[in-house]
Design a protein around this motif. Structure first.
Motif, mmCIF file in Angstrom:
data_model
loop_
_atom_site.group_PDB
_atom_site.id
_atom_site.type_symbol
_atom_site.label_atom_id
_atom_site.label_comp_id
_atom_site.label_asym_id
_atom_site.label_seq_id
_atom_site.Cartn_x
_atom_site.Cartn_y
_atom_site.Cartn_z
ATOM 1 N N ASP A 58 0.857 -1.178 0.000
ATOM 2 C CA ASP A 58 0.000 0.000 0.000
ATOM 3 C C ASP A 58 0.896 1.232 0.000
ATOM 4 O O ASP A 58 1.906 1.272 0.709
ATOM 5 C CB ASP A 58 -0.911 0.015 1.225
ATOM 6 C CG ASP A 58 -1.811 -1.210 1.294
ATOM 7 O OD1 ASP A 58 -2.406 -1.540 0.254
ATOM 8 O OD2 ASP A 58 -1.893 -1.827 2.372
ATOM 9 N N CYS A 59 0.500 2.244 -0.766
ATOM 10 C CA CYS A 59 1.347 3.415 -0.941
ATOM 11 C C CYS A 59 0.590 4.690 -0.622
ATOM 12 O O CYS A 59 -0.567 4.844 -0.976
ATOM 13 C CB CYS A 59 1.843 3.505 -2.389
ATOM 14 S SG CYS A 59 2.602 1.988 -2.996
ATOM 15 N N SER A 60 1.261 5.584 0.058
ATOM 16 C CA SER A 60 0.809 6.963 0.183
ATOM 17 C C SER A 60 1.925 7.827 -0.377
ATOM 18 O O SER A 60 2.938 7.314 -0.851
ATOM 19 C CB SER A 60 0.524 7.321 1.644
ATOM 20 O OG SER A 60 1.734 7.413 2.373
ATOM 21 N N ILE B 140 4.350 -2.586 3.329
ATOM 22 C CA ILE B 140 4.408 -3.923 2.727
ATOM 23 C C ILE B 140 3.940 -4.937 3.766
ATOM 24 O O ILE B 140 4.457 -4.969 4.885
ATOM 25 C CB ILE B 140 5.841 -4.271 2.279
ATOM 26 C CG1 ILE B 140 6.370 -3.195 1.317
ATOM 27 C CG2 ILE B 140 5.879 -5.645 1.620
ATOM 28 C CD1 ILE B 140 7.862 -3.321 1.050
ATOM 29 N N VAL B 141 2.947 -5.739 3.395
ATOM 30 C CA VAL B 141 2.404 -6.760 4.297
ATOM 31 C C VAL B 141 2.552 -8.122 3.632
ATOM 32 O O VAL B 141 2.096 -8.322 2.497
ATOM 33 C CB VAL B 141 0.917 -6.490 4.624
ATOM 34 C CG1 VAL B 141 0.386 -7.566 5.563
ATOM 35 C CG2 VAL B 141 0.744 -5.103 5.231
ATOM 36 N N ILE B 142 3.195 -9.063 4.321
ATOM 37 C CA ILE B 142 3.427 -10.410 3.779
ATOM 38 C C ILE B 142 2.876 -11.425 4.767
ATOM 39 O O ILE B 142 3.121 -11.331 5.980
ATOM 40 C CB ILE B 142 4.923 -10.667 3.543
ATOM 41 C CG1 ILE B 142 5.517 -9.585 2.632
ATOM 42 C CG2 ILE B 142 5.148 -12.046 2.931
ATOM 43 C CD1 ILE B 142 7.022 -9.644 2.521
ATOM 44 N N PHE C 30 15.225 -15.909 -2.253
ATOM 45 C CA PHE C 30 13.990 -15.182 -1.997
ATOM 46 C C PHE C 30 14.166 -13.701 -2.298
ATOM 47 O O PHE C 30 15.062 -13.047 -1.774
ATOM 48 C CB PHE C 30 13.569 -15.372 -0.536
ATOM 49 C CG PHE C 30 12.244 -14.756 -0.200
ATOM 50 C CD1 PHE C 30 11.071 -15.464 -0.388
ATOM 51 C CD2 PHE C 30 12.164 -13.462 0.302
ATOM 52 C CE1 PHE C 30 9.844 -14.906 -0.069
ATOM 53 C CE2 PHE C 30 10.951 -12.896 0.614
ATOM 54 C CZ PHE C 30 9.780 -13.616 0.424
ATOM 55 N N GLN C 31 13.291 -13.169 -3.152
ATOM 56 C CA GLN C 31 13.280 -11.734 -3.437
ATOM 57 C C GLN C 31 11.905 -11.349 -3.954
ATOM 58 O O GLN C 31 11.389 -11.944 -4.893
ATOM 59 C CB GLN C 31 14.343 -11.355 -4.466
ATOM 60 C CG GLN C 31 14.372 -9.870 -4.785
ATOM 61 C CD GLN C 31 15.503 -9.510 -5.735
ATOM 62 O OE1 GLN C 31 16.399 -10.317 -5.967
ATOM 63 N NE2 GLN C 31 15.460 -8.320 -6.293
ATOM 64 N N LEU C 32 11.313 -10.344 -3.337
ATOM 65 C CA LEU C 32 10.037 -9.796 -3.786
ATOM 66 C C LEU C 32 10.264 -8.356 -4.226
ATOM 67 O O LEU C 32 10.750 -7.532 -3.445
ATOM 68 C CB LEU C 32 9.001 -9.831 -2.656
ATOM 69 C CG LEU C 32 8.531 -11.197 -2.156
ATOM 70 C CD1 LEU C 32 7.591 -11.012 -0.980
ATOM 71 C CD2 LEU C 32 7.853 -11.969 -3.274
ATOM 72 N N HIS C 33 9.907 -8.039 -5.449
ATOM 73 C CA HIS C 33 9.998 -6.658 -5.943
ATOM 74 C C HIS C 33 8.668 -5.966 -5.648
ATOM 75 O O HIS C 33 7.604 -6.469 -6.005
ATOM 76 C CB HIS C 33 10.273 -6.647 -7.445
ATOM 77 C CG HIS C 33 10.478 -5.271 -7.993
ATOM 78 N ND1 HIS C 33 11.633 -4.556 -7.800
ATOM 79 C CD2 HIS C 33 9.661 -4.476 -8.713
ATOM 80 C CE1 HIS C 33 11.531 -3.387 -8.392
ATOM 81 N NE2 HIS C 33 10.332 -3.310 -8.950
ATOM 82 N N VAL C 34 8.732 -4.822 -4.971
ATOM 83 C CA VAL C 34 7.514 -4.087 -4.624
ATOM 84 C C VAL C 34 7.624 -2.677 -5.171
ATOM 85 O O VAL C 34 8.714 -2.116 -5.290
ATOM 86 C CB VAL C 34 7.293 -4.049 -3.092
ATOM 87 C CG1 VAL C 34 7.001 -5.431 -2.566
ATOM 88 C CG2 VAL C 34 8.488 -3.451 -2.378
ATOM 89 N N GLY C 35 6.477 -2.104 -5.539
ATOM 90 C CA GLY C 35 6.508 -0.772 -6.131
ATOM 91 C C GLY C 35 5.258 0.032 -5.850
ATOM 92 O O GLY C 35 4.183 -0.523 -5.612
ATOM 93 N N CYS C 36 5.412 1.357 -5.855
ATOM 94 C CA CYS C 36 4.309 2.297 -5.698
ATOM 95 C C CYS C 36 4.209 3.137 -6.959
ATOM 96 O O CYS C 36 5.165 3.839 -7.304
ATOM 97 C CB CYS C 36 4.534 3.225 -4.503
ATOM 98 S SG CYS C 36 4.560 2.395 -2.916
#
Length: 421
Positions: A129-131, A137-139, A212-218
């Motif tokens: 979730d981004c502001s 980031i919730v996993i 293990f790698q998760l790419h996250v973006g806003c």
């Protein structure tokens, strides 16, 4: 028939799940006049994550390019166009589909591109979730356990950034400008990204074999909003509120020095008084510049089309009293105009402004070349915009003179004419 992308050396195709795609002939030169379309799909409830690892195209962006579409066809919305000098190399879809088009012209070929695509987590496994100021980031702990990790193994690009861990979820919450977050510009959006990584656990064969790698973006939306209220009478007062996706604020100031802001409420001014306005992003960022695109006045804060008056539209000044102190070369936008009111209506006036947010030092952006035709301005550029509402204005004595007469209308018409001159 769909197939895995690992065998996708041909020009296009229907690909599913995850794998790699590359231009015809890669790593050797691709042919002239290529037109390849890849249709990517992932399981329901997930999204497509596309990453370009190598790009070597003709330097002419209109000659050889890769177009990434957010959907199942070439008519789906464009996520971005990748050229030889593109900064943006990561894309994610809003659904389970993504379409990629590679096109080359009749001359000057190169070795092409290589990209991989994979699936996002399902919403039950993880989300971001981004502001305008924070990334959250919730996993799911159950997902981490299924791949042999725990929340205590995780970190971000900056290894000092660690999560809060509970029995059912792992949470990273941090300001956008920390923890090794990267910022990119893509197709009219500002994109912030980071990676969740993991230390190898001391136990579990799956963990030792995993990477293990998760790419996250806003992806910061283009339609940020903020609201400011003022009233036009004799004294100078104001209440100023407003936030948007970029936390843009719009403030009144007492003079063209823009040193002393106006805080009290309401803002009370006289007809034809100069009103000084400044717009800025709450987060100080010297790599972004602002320009005022459109400001429309209305007697209603909810309707800026039925009865409206333009101060500036599409970067082109309409009202003669409008004057800009900045021209897309600073991270604030400053302008002034003369106070006015609408005839035969409520004495309040509201102003809605759209402000462009551009990358600094970009010579061909809407910030540096503001006044353009509608056709030209419809082209995508590396900018974002924020829409802000300012008002109401109430002129001196108008609350005591609600009864209308033809003589009063004539007098008001003269005042408006003077304001425009």
């Amino acid at each position: 028939m769909e197939r895995n992308a690992e065998s996708a050396s041909s020009c296009g195709g229907y690909l599913s799940d995850s794998g790699s795609i590359y231009s015809p002939g890669f790593p050797y030169y691709y042919p002239d006049n290529s037109y390849c379309v890849w249709y990517l799909s992932v399981p329901s409830g997930q999204r497509v994550i596309l990453t370009f690892h190598e790009i070597n195209l003709e330097t002419c962006c209109n000659c050889d390019y890769i177009a990434v579409h957010d959907g199942y066809s070439t008519s789906s919305p464009l996520l971005g166009r990748v050229c030889q000098n593109s900064e943006m190399r990561n894309f994610h879809s809003s659904s389970r589909y993504m379409t990629i088009v590679f096109r080359s012209d009749y001359s000057i070929a190169a070795t092409g591109f290589y990209a991989t695509f994979t699936t996002s987590l399902s919403e039950s496994s993880g989300r971001v979730d981004c502001s305008s100021d924070n990334m959250n980031i919730v996993i799911s702990s159950s997902f981490l356990n299924s791949v042999g990790y725990s929340g205590y193994d995780l970190y971000l690009n900056d290894q000092r950034c660690r999560p809060q861990v509970s029995s059912y979820q792992v949470v990273f919450n941090f300001p956008l400008n920390t923890c090794g977050t990267l910022r990119e510009f893509s197709n009219g959006r500002v994109v912030y990204s980071n990676d969740v990584r993991a230390y190898y656990s001391s136990g579990g064969e799956i963990t030792r074999q995993s990477n293990f790698q998760l790419h996250v973006g806003c992806y910061m939306d283009q339609d940020a909003t903020a609201q400011i209220m003022y009233q036009a009478k004799e004294d100078i007062n104001s209440t100023i509120t407003g936030t948007g996706r970029f936390n843009a604020t719009m403030n009144f100031y007492t003079s063209s020095s823009f040193i002393t802001p106006v805080y009290s409420s309401p803002y009370i001014v006289t007809l034809n008084q100069d009103l000084y306005v400044q717009v800025k992003l709450l987060r100080n960022d010297s790599s972004l510049v602002l320009s005022v695109d459109t400001c429309v006045a209305s007697p209603s804060p909810h309707d800026f089309s039925t009865r409206s008056y333009d101060l500036i539209r599409n970067g082109c000044v309409i009202d003669r009293t409008y004057y800009s102190f900045t021209y897309g070369n600073r991270n604030v936008a400053q302008f002034k105009f003369r106070a006015f009111k609408f005839l035969r209506s409520h004495p309040m006036v509201y102003l809605q402004c759209k402000v462009n947010v551009c990358k600094a030092h970009e010579s061909n952006s809407v910030c540096t070349q503001p006044c353009r035709s509608r056709k030209t301005r419809s082209l995508k550029s590396t900018y974002e915009d924020a829409t802000l509402v300012l008002g109401p204005i109430q002129l001196k004595g108008s609350e005591k003179n609600k009864e209308k007469t033809p003589e009063k209308d004539i007098a008001e018409a003269k005042d408006i004419a003077e304001a425009k001159d």
